[in-house]
Each structure stands twice: as structure tokens, then as C-alpha cells.
Design a protein around this motif. Sequence first.
Motif, PDB file in Angstrom:
ATOM      1  N   VAL A 141       1.340  57.855 -16.033  1.00 47.82           N
ATOM      2  CA  VAL A 141       1.455  56.521 -16.644  1.00 47.82           C
ATOM      3  C   VAL A 141       2.854  55.941 -16.444  1.00 47.82           C
ATOM      4  CG1 VAL A 141      -0.308  57.014 -18.373  1.00 47.82           C
ATOM      5  CG2 VAL A 141       2.091  57.503 -18.907  1.00 47.82           C
ATOM      6  N   GLN A 142       3.650  56.549 -15.553  1.00 47.54           N
ATOM      7  CA  GLN A 142       5.048  56.149 -15.433  1.00 47.54           C
ATOM      8  C   GLN A 142       5.228  54.717 -14.947  1.00 47.54           C
ATOM      9  OE1 GLN A 142       3.518  58.434 -13.607  1.00 47.54           O
ATOM     10  NE2 GLN A 142       4.183  58.445 -11.471  1.00 47.54           N
ATOM     11  N   MET A 143       4.256  54.167 -14.215  1.00 46.20           N
ATOM     12  CA  MET A 143       4.403  52.809 -13.691  1.00 46.20           C
ATOM     13  C   MET A 143       3.822  51.746 -14.612  1.00 46.20           C
ATOM     14  SD  MET A 143       6.093  52.781 -10.901  1.00 46.20           S
ATOM     15  CE  MET A 143       5.744  51.081 -10.487  1.00 46.20           C
ATOM     16  N   TRP A 144       3.130  52.139 -15.656  1.00 43.01           N
ATOM     17  CA  TRP A 144       2.392  51.179 -16.469  1.00 43.01           C
ATOM     18  C   TRP A 144       3.305  50.251 -17.258  1.00 43.01           C
ATOM     19  CZ3 TRP A 144      -2.581  53.873 -18.766  1.00 43.01           C
ATOM     20  CH2 TRP A 144      -3.298  54.445 -17.715  1.00 43.01           C
ATOM     21  N   HIS A 145       4.549  50.611 -17.414  1.00 39.23           N
ATOM     22  CA  HIS A 145       5.483  49.736 -18.142  1.00 39.23           C
ATOM     23  C   HIS A 145       6.708  49.397 -17.284  1.00 39.23           C
ATOM     24  CE1 HIS A 145       8.304  53.100 -18.870  1.00 39.23           C
ATOM     25  NE2 HIS A 145       7.220  53.838 -18.992  1.00 39.23           N
ATOM     26  N   SER A 152      11.063  55.617 -10.583  1.00 41.56           N
ATOM     27  CA  SER A 152       9.924  55.785 -11.485  1.00 41.56           C
ATOM     28  C   SER A 152       9.323  57.182 -11.427  1.00 41.56           C
ATOM     29  CB  SER A 152       8.839  54.764 -11.145  1.00 41.56           C
ATOM     30  OG  SER A 152       8.331  54.986  -9.838  1.00 41.56           O
ATOM     31  N   THR A 153       9.588  57.931 -10.357  1.00 38.78           N
ATOM     32  CA  THR A 153       8.883  59.190 -10.162  1.00 38.78           C
ATOM     33  C   THR A 153       9.753  60.178  -9.410  1.00 38.78           C
ATOM     34  OG1 THR A 153       6.856  60.144  -9.227  1.00 38.78           O
ATOM     35  CG2 THR A 153       7.838  58.334  -8.026  1.00 38.78           C
ATOM     36  N   PHE A 154       9.547  61.452  -9.656  1.00 36.68           N
ATOM     37  CA  PHE A 154      10.283  62.483  -8.941  1.00 36.68           C
ATOM     38  C   PHE A 154       9.674  62.721  -7.556  1.00 36.68           C
ATOM     39  CE2 PHE A 154      10.975  64.342 -13.420  1.00 36.68           C
ATOM     40  CZ  PHE A 154      11.989  63.437 -13.665  1.00 36.68           C
ATOM     41  N   VAL A 155       8.369  62.914  -7.505  1.00 35.69           N
ATOM     42  CA  VAL A 155       7.670  63.050  -6.225  1.00 35.69           C
ATOM     43  C   VAL A 155       7.561  61.661  -5.601  1.00 35.69           C
ATOM     44  CG1 VAL A 155       5.522  63.739  -5.099  1.00 35.69           C
ATOM     45  CG2 VAL A 155       6.398  65.060  -7.032  1.00 35.69           C
ATOM     46  N   LEU A 156       7.981  61.544  -4.362  1.00 35.98           N
ATOM     47  CA  LEU A 156       8.183  60.245  -3.731  1.00 35.98           C
ATOM     48  C   LEU A 156       6.979  59.324  -3.831  1.00 35.98           C
ATOM     49  CD1 LEU A 156      10.231  58.600  -2.077  1.00 35.98           C
ATOM     50  CD2 LEU A 156       9.244  59.624  -0.008  1.00 35.98           C
ATOM     51  N   ALA A 157       5.780  59.842  -3.587  1.00 33.40           N
ATOM     52  CA  ALA A 157       4.582  59.007  -3.536  1.00 33.40           C
ATOM     53  C   ALA A 157       3.890  58.859  -4.886  1.00 33.40           C
ATOM     54  CB  ALA A 157       3.589  59.586  -2.521  1.00 33.40           C
ATOM     55  N   GLY A 158       4.480  59.387  -5.940  1.00 38.75           N
ATOM     56  CA  GLY A 158       3.796  59.413  -7.223  1.00 38.75           C
ATOM     57  C   GLY A 158       3.557  58.052  -7.852  1.00 38.75           C
ATOM     58  N   LEU A 161       0.068  56.798  -7.243  1.00 35.43           N
ATOM     59  CA  LEU A 161      -0.940  57.523  -8.002  1.00 35.43           C
ATOM     60  C   LEU A 161      -1.065  56.958  -9.409  1.00 35.43           C
ATOM     61  CD1 LEU A 161      -2.654  59.889  -6.988  1.00 35.43           C
ATOM     62  CD2 LEU A 161      -1.171  61.416  -8.278  1.00 35.43           C
ATOM     63  N   SER A 162       0.063  56.579  -9.987  1.00 34.15           N
ATOM     64  CA  SER A 162       0.061  56.003 -11.330  1.00 34.15           C
ATOM     65  C   SER A 162      -0.640  54.646 -11.355  1.00 34.15           C
ATOM     66  CB  SER A 162       1.501  55.866 -11.843  1.00 34.15           C
ATOM     67  OG  SER A 162       1.528  55.246 -13.115  1.00 34.15           O
ATOM     68  N   VAL A 163      -0.352  53.791 -10.382  1.00 36.77           N
ATOM     69  CA  VAL A 163      -0.968  52.461 -10.390  1.00 36.77           C
ATOM     70  C   VAL A 163      -2.453  52.550 -10.043  1.00 36.77           C
ATOM     71  CG1 VAL A 163       1.239  51.397  -9.815  1.00 36.77           C
ATOM     72  CG2 VAL A 163      -0.379  51.886  -7.992  1.00 36.77           C
ATOM     73  N   GLU A 164      -2.820  53.518  -9.192  1.00 37.07           N
ATOM     74  CA  GLU A 164      -4.240  53.663  -8.885  1.00 37.07           C
ATOM     75  C   GLU A 164      -5.003  54.212 -10.080  1.00 37.07           C
ATOM     76  OE1 GLU A 164      -7.131  55.412  -5.377  1.00 37.07           O
ATOM     77  OE2 GLU A 164      -5.015  55.033  -4.990  1.00 37.07           O
ATOM     78  N   ALA A 394     -11.842  58.912  -2.861  1.00 38.79           N
ATOM     79  CA  ALA A 394     -11.277  57.737  -2.220  1.00 38.79           C
ATOM     80  C   ALA A 394      -9.817  57.584  -2.551  1.00 38.79           C
ATOM     81  CB  ALA A 394     -12.039  56.497  -2.667  1.00 38.79           C
ATOM     82  N   GLY A 395      -9.210  56.572  -1.895  1.00 40.92           N
ATOM     83  CA  GLY A 395      -7.872  56.145  -2.241  1.00 40.92           C
ATOM     84  C   GLY A 395      -6.816  57.183  -1.960  1.00 40.92           C
ATOM     85  N   THR A 396      -5.611  56.979  -2.529  1.00 42.24           N
ATOM     86  CA  THR A 396      -4.553  57.959  -2.336  1.00 42.24           C
ATOM     87  C   THR A 396      -4.899  59.257  -3.012  1.00 42.24           C
ATOM     88  OG1 THR A 396      -3.408  57.164  -4.310  1.00 42.24           O
ATOM     89  CG2 THR A 396      -2.784  56.173  -2.209  1.00 42.24           C
ATOM     90  N   GLY A 397      -5.817  59.206  -3.970  1.00 41.37           N
ATOM     91  CA  GLY A 397      -6.181  60.405  -4.688  1.00 41.37           C
ATOM     92  C   GLY A 397      -7.541  60.914  -4.338  1.00 41.37           C
ATOM     93  N   GLY A 398      -7.919  60.868  -3.104  1.00 38.92           N
ATOM     94  CA  GLY A 398      -9.247  61.320  -2.715  1.00 38.92           C
ATOM     95  C   GLY A 398      -9.186  62.342  -1.625  1.00 38.92           C
TER      96      GLY A 398
END
Length: 455
Positions: A141-145, A152-158, A161-164, A394-398
Motif C-alpha cells: 500500500v506504499q503508493m496509495w498515499h 516509495s519502495t526498496f525493491v525497484l519495481a515495487g 505492484l502497489s498501484v496494480e 496477468a499484469g506485473t503480478g502474473g
Amino acid sequence: MHSTQRPTRRAEIRALTGLRLVAALWVVAYHLGTGLQSSVGPAVEPLMPVVRAGWLGVDLFFVLSGFVMALTYLDTMGPRFGWRRSGVFLWARLARVWPLWVLLTLLFSGWLLISDRGLAGPPGHQRVVEPLALLEQLFMVQMWHRDEVWGSTFVLAGWSLSVEMLAYVCFPLLVLVLWRLRRLPVTLLAAGSVAAMVPLAYLAYRTGAEPEALPWTLRIAGAFVSGGLVCLAVRRLEGSSAALRWSPLVAALAVAHVVFVCLWAATRAQHQPGHYAGVATMLFPVLVGALALAPRGLATLLSGDTAVLGGRISFALYLVHGCVFEIADDVAHWVRPLNPGTPLWALVQPGLVLASLLLAWVLFRFVEEPARGWMRRIGPSSGARRGDRPVAAAGTGGGTVALPLQRPVARPVAAPPHPHRRPATAPRAAAVRAAAVAARDLRPPLADRRSAVGG
């Protein structure tokens, strides 16, 4: 009209699975590009316009995600809202992305604690491991606010994942709208899928803003809506001889136009030409829809076993490559012969990509898939009957773009069956008619039937 028999089967659109590998490698090239150019220089310069636009791989992932979610869940979640169905959907998405994300976040946070960046990050890119920031990221939920991606994130692509994940939370409402648009003309659906990407493309054209500064809400919302609308268009075009004939050419032209936009973007600015390449996002729904329909051409290349395997590990590759690159960068600053810009540093660049691919396969095989199966077993069940549509990724998380397709097996000869009823075979239909005739005299009068069936 459709054929009288439309068997539901679990089919994999292999071309879209292969396209996931392309999107992931595009992002990998983008993150590798600056160091590679400084090390190799003129040798890679002809490729740099496309490499600098690699941030668009994330938006391609988003469009794919909207497409697959709509195609998989339209018939089960679209007619009406259901809390249970929504909960099962969200748990399925968590099962796909959460275990691997948690593992990599914890491991990389440990690395940050023992590296220089665990104490003080570079300007504008905070890397300090704080308990609250870590907790936000573990729950995605790090991007929600936040408005911006940086820090916003330690792992570069994270961040994506939050916005998706936020898009998944909103999807049960979006699919209700898509269901009610499904009978619109194909041309209107196709035009709408492109129009949904126009705001992002126009912003990139006018400002050339860096990708991290673009509104992430605009990127995810436009792509999900675009993917959903092109899914509706593809459903309407399935089995069309014209679509089968022209889709390979449309897919090839879409790729050529994306490359052209990347080359055009290289002429717009001296320092960050890749930022203007966002104009190419308008072509993503065209590419996804054409590949979903195409029986040959580019679709054949992306349907090969190697490309499909790459598509299946693309989520792990998307997450782990940033960790590999950043750890290598830390080590390069500690070991003088490996300092960025040295010949040895240039020599190890391809090895970093290979290491990322191998790690991605290991994580997919021994973490992502087993953990997903375990979470699905302990989580809520949809109570699906045999023959119900399976869940796709699907998506970045699929992982695999495995979709249940319904393709006509003969020329239309009769009205379609009820969309939620299994088609009856001829013997079964005759038996049903005979039973109805035999029971006709046993039915209560019309005035009493409402209470008789509990209506």
C-alpha cells in the motif's frame, strides 16, 4: 449468432504470455541502459532510443493486466456485484503476487541494512529501512498515499505492484461497467481502448516529463480501462475471418510504430529523449488485441516455448532484476577494478541479465508457484463447479496468460444457448423435453406457481 455448441476450455493465449517476456526485458534494458552506454558507448548507440523508452514496459504490463482480468472475470463478476466473488478474486491475486514480493522485500531490506544505502540514500531517493515504510511495502500500500514514485519502495519495481493492487481492489466495480458495454459496436470499443490511453500520451507529448513524475493514477487507470475495452472488442471479433486475416499485419504495424515513436522521441530532447516516448502507449491496446487474435506472424514467434517460459517467469524477473543490479552496483563501488565505467564493469553487464533470468526461474519454480498453490488451498473458495472458468494470471503480478476462451466450432446455425448454462447434447435435450411433457399435468396452476417455487 453463434454455433449451438460452444465448449468452454482452458486455453493459453501463448502470444500474450510471450509478450510478457518482451515487456519484462524492455524494463530490464531500461534499468541497464545508462551503465551499459557509459561502458560500451557507440556500440549500443543505435539501440538506445528503444532502450531509453523501456519504462513503457510497465504500461504494457498494465494494459495486459486489464485485458486478462476482463476476459477471465467478465462473465462471472460482470452481471452483478458480489462480496464473496470479489473476495475470492482479491485472494487469488494476492496468492499470485504476495509471497514472492514479501520474500524479496525482506531479503533486499536486509541487504540495505548492511550496505551504505541502509544508512543514507542518494539525494531524492531515500533508502533508509524504517519499520513503518517496511510495513507499508509488505502490505503493498506504499503508493496509495504518494504522488511520486521516488523513495516509495526498496525493491525497484515495487511501486507498480502497489498501484496494480489498488486497481485489483477497484476491479469488481470496473467489471460491472464493462459488462454493460459488451454489446457496443466493435469499432466503438476499439476506439475507446485507444482513447483511454490518450491522456497519458498527450501528457508525455506536451511535457516530456520523466516517467517517475507522471501521475501513476493516470497510468494504471487508463491502461486497465484500455485493456478491458480491447478485451470486449476481441470477444466480439473471435472467429471472424477478417480478424484472422488482418490481425498479424496489424500486430506487426503496431510494433513498427512503437519503434518509430521511440526514434522520434530521441529527436525531442538532448538529455532525456526517452520521456517523450510515452506517446507510444496509444499503440499498446492495438498490439495486445491483434496478438490475441492473430494465428501467425509475430504471434507465432511469441508463442514459442522459450518465449512462453520467459513469460511465465516474467513477474519474478521484473522484481528480482532491480535487486541484482543494485547489489552489483554497490559491490562495484566497493571493488575498484569493478567501478562503473571500467572495462571489467562493461564485461559483467550481460552476466547481470543472465543472473537475473536464472534467479527468476528459481524463484518462479520454488517460491512463486508453490506459495501460490498453498495460499489458494487455505484461502476462500469460489465454489466453482466443473466447467466454470478458471482464473488467469496477468499484469506485473502474473505468470501465464491462461484464459478460458469460447470459440465457435461450426458456422452459426441457431440462437446461442443461455450464457450461464452448459449446452445440452441432442440426447440430453430430448430427455429434457420428454421429462417436461411427462410432468406437464403435475404442475400447479399458473396463479400458484410463484409460491410453489418459492418466488
